[in-house]
Scaffold this motif. Structure first.
Motif, PDB file in Angstrom:
ATOM      1  N   ASP A 104      41.216 -36.904 108.995  1.00  0.00           N
ATOM      2  CA  ASP A 104      41.823 -37.261 107.709  1.00  0.00           C
ATOM      3  C   ASP A 104      43.236 -37.797 107.898  1.00  0.00           C
ATOM      4  O   ASP A 104      44.124 -37.086 108.392  1.00  0.00           O
ATOM      5  CB  ASP A 104      41.837 -36.046 106.782  1.00  0.00           C
ATOM      6  N   GLY A 105      43.445 -39.046 107.524  1.00  0.00           N
ATOM      7  CA  GLY A 105      44.759 -39.663 107.661  1.00  0.00           C
ATOM      8  C   GLY A 105      44.936 -40.428 108.955  1.00  0.00           C
ATOM      9  O   GLY A 105      45.864 -41.229 109.070  1.00  0.00           O
ATOM     10  N   THR A 106      44.066 -40.191 109.938  1.00  0.00           N
ATOM     11  CA  THR A 106      44.156 -40.874 111.240  1.00  0.00           C
ATOM     12  C   THR A 106      42.982 -41.824 111.425  1.00  0.00           C
ATOM     13  O   THR A 106      43.158 -43.025 111.627  1.00  0.00           O
ATOM     14  CB  THR A 106      44.193 -39.854 112.388  1.00  0.00           C
ATOM     15  N   LEU A 107      41.777 -41.286 111.360  1.00  0.00           N
ATOM     16  CA  LEU A 107      40.580 -42.119 111.462  1.00  0.00           C
ATOM     17  C   LEU A 107      40.217 -42.698 110.097  1.00  0.00           C
ATOM     18  O   LEU A 107      39.836 -43.866 109.985  1.00  0.00           O
ATOM     19  CB  LEU A 107      39.417 -41.280 112.002  1.00  0.00           C
TER      20      LEU A 107
ATOM     21  N   THR B  25      41.415 -40.472 103.780  1.00  0.00           N
ATOM     22  CA  THR B  25      40.830 -39.630 102.739  1.00  0.00           C
ATOM     23  C   THR B  25      41.855 -38.775 101.995  1.00  0.00           C
ATOM     24  O   THR B  25      41.482 -38.085 101.048  1.00  0.00           O
ATOM     25  CB  THR B  25      39.776 -38.695 103.354  1.00  0.00           C
ATOM     26  N   GLU B  26      43.119 -38.808 102.429  1.00  0.00           N
ATOM     27  CA  GLU B  26      44.105 -37.942 101.760  1.00  0.00           C
ATOM     28  C   GLU B  26      44.157 -38.179 100.249  1.00  0.00           C
ATOM     29  O   GLU B  26      44.252 -37.211  99.478  1.00  0.00           O
ATOM     30  CB  GLU B  26      45.487 -38.128 102.380  1.00  0.00           C
ATOM     31  N   PRO B  27      44.077 -39.425  99.746  1.00  0.00           N
ATOM     32  CA  PRO B  27      44.056 -39.589  98.285  1.00  0.00           C
ATOM     33  C   PRO B  27      42.866 -38.909  97.620  1.00  0.00           C
ATOM     34  O   PRO B  27      42.977 -38.412  96.489  1.00  0.00           O
ATOM     35  CB  PRO B  27      43.993 -41.119  98.112  1.00  0.00           C
ATOM     36  N   TYR B  28      41.709 -38.861  98.302  1.00  0.00           N
ATOM     37  CA  TYR B  28      40.546 -38.171  97.756  1.00  0.00           C
ATOM     38  C   TYR B  28      40.827 -36.673  97.645  1.00  0.00           C
ATOM     39  O   TYR B  28      40.473 -36.035  96.650  1.00  0.00           O
ATOM     40  CB  TYR B  28      39.327 -38.376  98.656  1.00  0.00           C
TER      41      TYR B  28
ATOM     42  N   ARG C  26      51.830 -35.025  93.258  1.00  0.00           N
ATOM     43  CA  ARG C  26      51.705 -35.630  94.587  1.00  0.00           C
ATOM     44  C   ARG C  26      52.507 -34.838  95.613  1.00  0.00           C
ATOM     45  O   ARG C  26      52.045 -34.627  96.739  1.00  0.00           O
ATOM     46  CB  ARG C  26      52.190 -37.081  94.553  1.00  0.00           C
ATOM     47  N   ASP C  27      53.704 -34.380  95.225  1.00  0.00           N
ATOM     48  CA  ASP C  27      54.512 -33.581  96.155  1.00  0.00           C
ATOM     49  C   ASP C  27      53.797 -32.292  96.536  1.00  0.00           C
ATOM     50  O   ASP C  27      53.893 -31.835  97.686  1.00  0.00           O
ATOM     51  CB  ASP C  27      55.877 -33.268  95.535  1.00  0.00           C
TER      52      ASP C  27
ATOM     53  N   VAL D 130      35.173 -34.235  97.645  1.00  0.00           N
ATOM     54  CA  VAL D 130      35.585 -35.332  98.516  1.00  0.00           C
ATOM     55  C   VAL D 130      34.363 -36.049  99.079  1.00  0.00           C
ATOM     56  O   VAL D 130      34.332 -37.281  99.160  1.00  0.00           O
ATOM     57  CB  VAL D 130      36.507 -34.831  99.641  1.00  0.00           C
ATOM     58  N   GLN D 131      33.331 -35.302  99.447  1.00  0.00           N
ATOM     59  CA  GLN D 131      32.115 -35.940  99.942  1.00  0.00           C
ATOM     60  C   GLN D 131      31.460 -36.808  98.865  1.00  0.00           C
ATOM     61  O   GLN D 131      30.916 -37.876  99.164  1.00  0.00           O
ATOM     62  CB  GLN D 131      31.129 -34.883 100.448  1.00  0.00           C
TER      63      GLN D 131
END
Length: 241
Positions: free
Chosen positions: A29-32, A35-38, A56-57, A94-95
């Motif tokens: 998550d965040g690298t590959l 998905t962080e927004p999900y 968001r914070d 998320v899925q």
């Protein structure tokens, strides 16, 4: 395709005579994938369902954390569910977003992963998401991408502890110091560095500081296996190995 079955309790494999790293270990998550927004949208939805507010914070505080640690923070913000229930609810949500909106790949990530595989370098996915989500994402990669997966539901001590990366090295039968880890978060970088892996930080949502303990790349876009090998060689020279 899913990862092949990892071999367990193997004798450590030494680094390639050509100077290749024994393995490259990837955060998810965040690298590959982006998905962080999900995750943040799902957290906001969950907290809101109990009458709370999630900004968001607030979401940034959870980036890179183990899901059960994140669940306890959400419980402290009024989510009246058990930690396991929170983890599974968020993962399901998320899925669902991945199914509906597609897998949002980070720029250059799949291309770099393929370059590593073409060089014969072993790889593992080291994520704090649960295995079923990791397998869902890996299933969208059109080549055999990983030799092993370490997921958040398989470790006792999540990132920033070194256990996830140490477990990945053990599954691959390699020494942690002979691997390269790619991470995007402060928590993930701390985990990789603590394991002894040569660490490349690629900041995404959360900035990463300059440090002699890791290498910073602005993006994976345009990067190849040669760039990863160069970082590994520089690290060996720096520590006199």
């Amino acid at each position: 395709m899913t990862a092949s079955s990892p071999r367990s309790e193997q004798a450590p494999i030494e680094q390639d005579a050509a100077g290749l790293p024994a393995a490259v270990l990837w955060d998810m998550d965040g690298t590959l994938v982006d998905t962080e927004p999900y995750w943040m949208a799902s957290e906001q939805e969950l907290v809101g369902s109990f009458g709370g507010t999630w900004t968001r914070d607030d979401g940034l505080l959870l980036v890179g954390l183990g899901l059960w640690n994140s669940a306890e923070i959400l419980r402290s913000r009024g989510v009246a569910m058990e930690a396991d229930e929170i983890v599974h609810w968020l993962t399901d949500r998320v899925q669902q977003k991945l199914d509906e909106d597609g897998v949002p790949w980070r720029p250059g990530a799949r291309e770099l992963l393929q370059s590593l595989r073409e060089r014969g370098i072993r790889t593992a996915l080291v994520t704090m998401s649960v295995r079923r989500m990791a397998e869902q994402i890996v299933g969208h990669i059109p080549f055999p991408a990983f030799d092993a997966i370490v997921s958040g539901d398989e470790v006792d001590e999540p990132k920033p502890a070194p256990e996830p990366y140490l477990r990945a090295a053990r599954l691959l039968g390699v020494e942690p110091a002979d691997t390269v880890a790619i991470e995007d978060s402060l928590v993930g970088v701390a985990s990789a560095v603590a394991s002894g892996a040569t660490t490349i930080g690629v900041p995404h949502i959360v900035p990463l500081p300059e440090s002699d303990q890791h290498t910073l790349w602005e993006s994976l876009e345009g990067r190849t296996a040669d760039d990863v090998v160069a970082v590994a060689r520089a690290r060996r020279e720096a520590v006199g190995r």
